[in-house]
Design a protein around this motif. Structure first.
Motif, PDB file in Angstrom:
ATOM      1  N   GLU A  53       0.827  -1.355   0.133  1.00 28.89           N
ATOM      2  CA  GLU A  53      -0.021  -0.050   0.100  1.00 28.89           C
ATOM      3  C   GLU A  53       1.073   1.157  -0.364  1.00 28.89           C
ATOM      4  O   GLU A  53       0.377   2.456  -0.401  1.00 28.89           O
ATOM      5  CB  GLU A  53      -1.190   0.091   1.498  1.00 28.89           C
ATOM      6  N   LYS A  56       1.856   1.472  -3.403  1.00 32.15           N
ATOM      7  CA  LYS A  56       1.093   2.446  -4.317  1.00 32.15           C
ATOM      8  C   LYS A  56       0.673   3.942  -3.817  1.00 32.15           C
ATOM      9  O   LYS A  56       0.559   5.026  -4.466  1.00 32.15           O
ATOM     10  CB  LYS A  56      -0.318   2.081  -4.021  1.00 32.15           C
ATOM     11  N   TYR A  57       1.079   4.390  -2.786  1.00 34.22           N
ATOM     12  CA  TYR A  57       0.762   5.859  -2.032  1.00 34.22           C
ATOM     13  C   TYR A  57       1.649   6.472  -2.332  1.00 34.22           C
ATOM     14  O   TYR A  57       1.931   7.676  -2.760  1.00 34.22           O
ATOM     15  CB  TYR A  57       1.167   5.614  -1.032  1.00 34.22           C
ATOM     16  N   ASN A  59       3.623   6.117  -5.852  1.00 33.16           N
ATOM     17  CA  ASN A  59       4.030   6.379  -7.188  1.00 33.16           C
ATOM     18  C   ASN A  59       1.965   7.001  -7.300  1.00 33.16           C
ATOM     19  O   ASN A  59       2.330   7.798  -8.583  1.00 33.16           O
ATOM     20  CB  ASN A  59       3.037   4.796  -7.761  1.00 33.16           C
ATOM     21  N   LYS A  60       1.338   6.819  -6.473  1.00 28.72           N
ATOM     22  CA  LYS A  60       0.091   7.999  -6.770  1.00 28.72           C
ATOM     23  C   LYS A  60       0.443   9.661  -6.380  1.00 28.72           C
ATOM     24  O   LYS A  60      -0.252  10.439  -7.523  1.00 28.72           O
ATOM     25  CB  LYS A  60      -1.351   7.057  -6.233  1.00 28.72           C
ATOM     26  N   SER A  61       1.005   9.682  -4.987  1.00 31.98           N
ATOM     27  CA  SER A  61       1.135  10.969  -4.587  1.00 31.98           C
ATOM     28  C   SER A  61       2.349  11.819  -5.858  1.00 31.98           C
ATOM     29  O   SER A  61       2.027  13.386  -5.742  1.00 31.98           O
ATOM     30  CB  SER A  61       0.456  11.164  -3.643  1.00 31.98           C
TER      31      SER A  61
END
Length: 80
Positions: A53, A56-57, A59-61
């Motif tokens: 998770e 993902k955080y 990469n996303k933000s």
């Protein structure tokens, strides 16, 4: 029995997360003091990071650059 490597663990401490991803410990502790983060898990009083998770955080933000370690401090002396 050997300890598992950080890459093999699913849950990491804040310090292990900073070490594995090359991030600043201070900024990681500041980040994890916030509430409602999708990668946080509490185990009693311990804060654990769910590694998948957190990836993902990051990469996303686009947070990796903000959490990255700064340049080491060095003493410079004045030349006379």
């Amino acid at each position: 029995m050997d300890k598992p490597s950080l890459q093999d663990k699913d849950f990491l401490t804040v310090i292990e997360t900073a070490e594995l991803f090359g991030l600043s410990r201070r900024k990681m502790f500041r980040l994890t003091s916030q509430s409602g983060l999708p990668f946080m898990a509490k185990y009693g009083t311990r804060k654990l990071i769910i590694k998948d998770e957190f990836v993902k955080y990051l990469n996303k933000s686009g947070m990796k650059g903000e959490l990255k370690n700064g340049e080491p401090r060095t003493k410079t002396r004045f030349k006379a």
